[in-house]
Design a protein around this motif. Structure first.
Motif, mmCIF file in Angstrom:
data_model
loop_
_atom_site.group_PDB
_atom_site.id
_atom_site.type_symbol
_atom_site.label_atom_id
_atom_site.label_comp_id
_atom_site.label_asym_id
_atom_site.label_seq_id
_atom_site.Cartn_x
_atom_site.Cartn_y
_atom_site.Cartn_z
ATOM 1 N N ALA A 1 30.084 -28.833 -64.257
ATOM 2 C CA ALA A 1 30.463 -27.831 -63.256
ATOM 3 C C ALA A 1 30.170 -26.414 -63.757
ATOM 4 O O ALA A 1 29.754 -25.538 -62.993
ATOM 5 C CB ALA A 1 31.935 -27.980 -62.904
ATOM 6 N N LYS B 1 25.414 -29.423 -58.774
ATOM 7 C CA LYS B 1 25.750 -29.661 -57.368
ATOM 8 C C LYS B 1 25.680 -31.133 -56.993
ATOM 9 O O LYS B 1 26.283 -31.553 -55.998
ATOM 10 C CB LYS B 1 24.799 -28.870 -56.452
ATOM 11 N N GLN C 1 27.015 -44.967 -60.718
ATOM 12 C CA GLN C 1 28.116 -44.175 -60.170
ATOM 13 C C GLN C 1 28.686 -43.233 -61.229
ATOM 14 O O GLN C 1 28.783 -43.588 -62.402
ATOM 15 C CB GLN C 1 29.220 -45.096 -59.643
ATOM 16 N N ASP D 1 31.820 -40.100 -61.633
ATOM 17 C CA ASP D 1 32.972 -39.463 -60.993
ATOM 18 C C ASP D 1 33.124 -38.068 -61.595
ATOM 19 O O ASP D 1 33.924 -37.835 -62.487
ATOM 20 C CB ASP D 1 34.218 -40.325 -61.239
ATOM 21 N N ARG D 2 32.277 -37.167 -61.132
ATOM 22 C CA ARG D 2 32.283 -35.814 -61.683
ATOM 23 C C ARG D 2 32.578 -34.760 -60.631
ATOM 24 O O ARG D 2 32.253 -33.588 -60.825
ATOM 25 C CB ARG D 2 30.900 -35.501 -62.315
ATOM 26 N N GLY D 3 33.064 -35.211 -59.490
ATOM 27 C CA GLY D 3 33.424 -34.254 -58.442
ATOM 28 C C GLY D 3 32.231 -33.705 -57.675
ATOM 29 O O GLY D 3 32.362 -32.715 -56.951
ATOM 30 N N VAL D 4 31.039 -34.317 -57.867
ATOM 31 C CA VAL D 4 29.857 -33.906 -57.078
ATOM 32 C C VAL D 4 29.228 -35.178 -56.510
ATOM 33 O O VAL D 4 29.410 -36.267 -57.072
ATOM 34 C CB VAL D 4 28.810 -33.129 -57.922
#
Lengths: 166, 166
Positions: free
Chosen positions: A123, A128, A135, A137-140
């Protein structure tokens, strides 16, 4: 104009992704320029050509211009920032895709294969999206590398340089 | 900055003269850029390289940048004028030598061998000197092609872009 960086480890598929995104973006009527960061001392012009002879004789910059093309070869004192390259050379295009330039301020998509290990971008680097078959899970969003139209649409929706960040 | 064009027929020795002038001008502490007009559809980048792949996929412009060099490949819609190339790309050099661009406003030296026949340039083209082993009576100095230091000095004395014509 928007500038979007495709980053990732060596062998992750950055060049192939850019190669597939360009015609996809062009289908939407957008014009595209690309900037590639090269960590090596690349050789591009052909030994013995007139332009090579000019440059090899000591010219700081050599330009060859014909009715269809322009080529330019210049010396550089250290890595140029992406910002300075855009400012100096780019105008009249809708999208600039860069290969590399992880440390720039521009939005980034990281390409990764499972064998590439940890992501190199987060981030803090204005990541982006991740382009991968796996898969994360990094918030994008995680976009599939073969779904080129989806990746192109995602890029088109990223803010232009003169828009506030979305 | 000054812009000086080396013009002449094909095979007259333009590239060789430029190749010899660059180190001679550099001896005087001057930095040099060159611009070559190419009448053909030249190919410069190497097939298969990442930058070639970007450009070949449809990018209007591709830049490769490393710590030592910058290369740029762009599409062109017709021949760019020398004026526009200088304005768009050149800064921070003392002398721009061009190979070709007979029709520009900049001062010119015509290189000719006896077998090249008639000169292609005259006073109307801002011809400042002839570089030849033969004598010409055209109201401008005739400089010997092997006397590189004399030709370089002649170029250095030509007016800068912001000086009135001498």
């Amino acid at each position: 104009m928007k500038v979007v960086s495709i980053i990732g480890r060596s062998g992750s598929g950055k060049t192939t992704l850019i190669e597939r995104l360009i015609p996809e973006l062009m289908k939407s009527g957008l014009s595209v320029a690309t900037i590639k960061h090269d960590a090596h001392n690349f050789e591009v012009d052909k030994v013995g050509k007139d332009s090579w002879r000019h440059k090899n004789a000591g010219a700081k910059m050599t330009i060859v211009s014909s009715a269809k093309k322009i080529a330019l070869f210049a010396d550089s004192n250290g890595d140029s920032s992406l910002e300075s390259l855009c400012e100096r050379f780019i105008n009249g295009v809708d999208v600039v895709l860069t290969e590399g330039y992880r440390m720039s301020k521009y939005p980034k998509l990281e390409v990764t294969r499972v064998e590439n290990g940890e992501l190199i971008c987060g981030a803090a680097n204005n990541l982006k999206a991740i382009v991968s078959d796996y898969q994360f899970d990094r918030g994008v969003p995680v976009l599939k590398p073969d779904n080129i139209s989806e990746i192109a649409e995602f890029i088109v929706k990223l803010p232009d340089l003169d828009e506030p960040d979305k």
